[in-house]
Design a protein around this motif. Structure first.
Motif, short mmCIF file in Angstrom:
data_model
loop_
_atom_site.label_atom_id
_atom_site.label_comp_id
_atom_site.label_asym_id
_atom_site.label_seq_id
_atom_site.Cartn_x
_atom_site.Cartn_y
_atom_site.Cartn_z
N SER A 167 78.52 -9.61 -7.52
CA SER A 167 78.28 -10.58 -8.60
C SER A 167 78.51 -12.02 -8.17
N LYS A 168 79.19 -12.22 -7.05
CA LYS A 168 79.42 -13.57 -6.56
C LYS A 168 78.17 -14.15 -5.89
N GLN A 169 77.25 -13.28 -5.47
CA GLN A 169 76.07 -13.73 -4.75
C GLN A 169 74.74 -13.28 -5.38
N VAL A 170 74.80 -12.26 -6.20
CA VAL A 170 73.58 -11.68 -6.76
C VAL A 170 73.57 -11.90 -8.27
N SER A 171 72.42 -12.25 -8.80
CA SER A 171 72.31 -12.51 -10.24
C SER A 171 72.59 -11.24 -11.04
N LEU A 172 73.11 -11.42 -12.26
CA LEU A 172 73.41 -10.28 -13.11
C LEU A 172 72.16 -9.52 -13.49
N ILE A 173 71.05 -10.24 -13.65
CA ILE A 173 69.79 -9.56 -13.98
C ILE A 173 69.42 -8.58 -12.88
N ASN A 174 69.50 -9.02 -11.63
CA ASN A 174 69.15 -8.14 -10.51
C ASN A 174 70.15 -6.98 -10.40
N LEU A 175 71.44 -7.25 -10.61
CA LEU A 175 72.45 -6.20 -10.53
C LEU A 175 72.21 -5.13 -11.60
N THR A 176 71.70 -5.54 -12.75
CA THR A 176 71.41 -4.58 -13.81
C THR A 176 70.08 -3.89 -13.59
N LEU A 177 69.12 -4.63 -13.05
CA LEU A 177 67.76 -4.13 -12.91
C LEU A 177 67.61 -3.10 -11.79
N GLU A 178 68.24 -3.35 -10.65
CA GLU A 178 68.03 -2.52 -9.47
C GLU A 178 68.35 -1.04 -9.68
N PRO A 179 69.51 -0.69 -10.25
CA PRO A 179 69.78 0.74 -10.46
C PRO A 179 68.79 1.39 -11.43
N GLN A 180 68.31 0.62 -12.41
CA GLN A 180 67.38 1.18 -13.38
C GLN A 180 66.02 1.46 -12.76
N ILE A 181 65.60 0.63 -11.82
CA ILE A 181 64.36 0.90 -11.09
C ILE A 181 64.54 2.19 -10.27
N GLY A 182 65.72 2.34 -9.66
CA GLY A 182 66.01 3.57 -8.92
C GLY A 182 65.96 4.79 -9.81
N LEU A 183 66.56 4.71 -11.00
CA LEU A 183 66.54 5.83 -11.95
C LEU A 183 65.13 6.12 -12.43
N LEU A 184 64.35 5.08 -12.61
CA LEU A 184 62.96 5.25 -13.03
C LEU A 184 62.17 6.01 -11.99
N LEU A 185 62.34 5.66 -10.72
CA LEU A 185 61.63 6.33 -9.63
C LEU A 185 62.09 7.79 -9.50
N ILE A 186 63.40 8.03 -9.66
CA ILE A 186 63.91 9.39 -9.57
C ILE A 186 63.35 10.25 -10.70
N SER A 187 63.29 9.70 -11.90
CA SER A 187 62.78 10.46 -13.05
C SER A 187 61.30 10.79 -12.87
N ILE A 188 60.53 9.87 -12.29
CA ILE A 188 59.12 10.15 -12.00
C ILE A 188 58.99 11.27 -10.98
N LEU A 189 59.85 11.24 -9.96
CA LEU A 189 59.86 12.30 -8.96
C LEU A 189 60.18 13.65 -9.61
N MET A 190 61.14 13.65 -10.52
CA MET A 190 61.51 14.89 -11.20
C MET A 190 60.39 15.41 -12.08
N PHE A 191 59.56 14.51 -12.60
CA PHE A 191 58.41 14.92 -13.41
C PHE A 191 57.49 15.83 -12.59
N PHE A 192 57.25 15.46 -11.33
CA PHE A 192 56.37 16.26 -10.48
C PHE A 192 57.06 17.52 -9.97
N MET A 193 58.39 17.50 -9.91
CA MET A 193 59.13 18.66 -9.41
C MET A 193 59.50 19.64 -10.51
#
Length: 299
Positions: free
Chosen positions: A170-196
């Motif tokens: 948080s000292k170097q990275v914006s809060l928006i990016n810190l919040t956004l990045e894990p959610q993009i990861g979860l979004l990609l994982i959920s799409i992968l699980m859709f096909f699996m």
């Protein structure tokens, strides 16, 4: 302090509503809808804050830590809600709440943040309260629910890494990016699980029906479930942002004890939505949690 308490209440609401929705929708479909809402909201916030100077410079900062942070949050969600299939969500929450202690100690060692005797006492009282909640469930944990018990316990160290790395980044990275990045990861994982999903359903066809629902094929949700899933996404947007903000503004050992507030909030919400009635052990444990937090507020 207010941000930390609000985050705890929103986290309890997030967990209880997701378990409630899992009666009708597969887990990863819920996560997909939630993540889409969060990402869309955060993209809007990001556009509003484009003038923030850090937004331009933090894209390449500590990529490995940020990637591990995303993975830790995703794995925490899987372990937590898989455990919640078998045992009451208040018990799962209590098992996962080893993370305030680990977070405080990790911040002391890794980030050189102050951890005085009073802070240790507050965390200890909250931890004792969470342990008391496990009392009536002890025999079941030792017999039929060993794996869910272990998986819920694993959530503690994973959440600790997520929060301590949040404090560090948080000292170097914006809060928006810190919040956004894990959610993009979860979004990609959920799409992968859709096909699996078809293969997973076939693999678990003889398992507990609730486990099958965890990996089930996605379906078109009815209007009420869709509206509730969207509400979960909006709640989670504020939850993750407020949590990031609180760990940016204050040292981790100060914020960590407030995480125990999740227990009484979860207990209150689980009663009408999940039919999980608290007993005397859980009520007394919740009183201890509240007591520790009132001591912090007074201090």
């Amino acid at each position: 302090m207010r941000l930390a308490v609000m985050s705890a209440a929103m986290l309890a609401m997030n967990d209880v509503l997701i378990k409630f929705l899992m009666q009708a929708l597969p887990f990863y479909e819920i996560i997909f809808i939630r993540s889409v809402i969060i990402v869309l909201c955060l993209i809007c916030f990001k556009k509003i804050e484009l003038k923030n100077s850090r937004e331009k410079n933090d894209q390449k900062y500590s990529k490995s830590i940020r990637l591990l942070r995303t993975f830790s949050l995703a794995l925490t969600g899987i372990l937590f809600f898989y455990s919640a299939i078998f045992i009451p969500i208040v018990v799962v929450t209590s098992l996962a709440l080893t993370f305030p202690i680990i977070t405080s100690l990790s911040a002391k060692i890794l980030l050189r943040e102050k951890l005085g005797g009073e802070k240790i006492a507050y965390v200890a009282v909250g931890f004792i309260g969470s342990i008391l909640i496990l009392g009536p469930f002890e025999t079941n944990l030792q017999s039929n629910y060993v794996l869910p018990f272990i998986m819920a316990l694993m959530c503690g160290p994973l959440l600790s890494f997520y929060l301590v790395s949040t404090r560090y980044l948080s000292k170097q990275v914006s809060l928006i990016n810190l919040t956004l990045e894990p959610q993009i990861g979860l979004l990609l994982i959920s799409i992968l699980m859709f096909f699996m999903s078809p293969e997973l359903v076939s693999s678990f066809k003889d398992a507990n029906p609730q486990i099958i629902m965890f990996f089930a094929n996605w379906k078109l949700p009815v209007l009420s479930d869709l509206v509730l899933s969207i509400a979960v996404g909006l709640n989670a947007t504020l939850l993750f942002y407020f949590s990031m903000k609180s760990y940016q503004l204050a040292e981790a050992p100060i914020i960590a004890p407030f995480e125990y507030f999740v227990i009484p909030f979860t207990m209150i919400l689980a009663l009408p939505l999940l039919g999980e009635t608290p007993d005397l052990y859980q009520a007394f444990g919740a009183i201890l949690v509240f007591s520790s937090l009132f001591l912090i507020k007074k201090q």
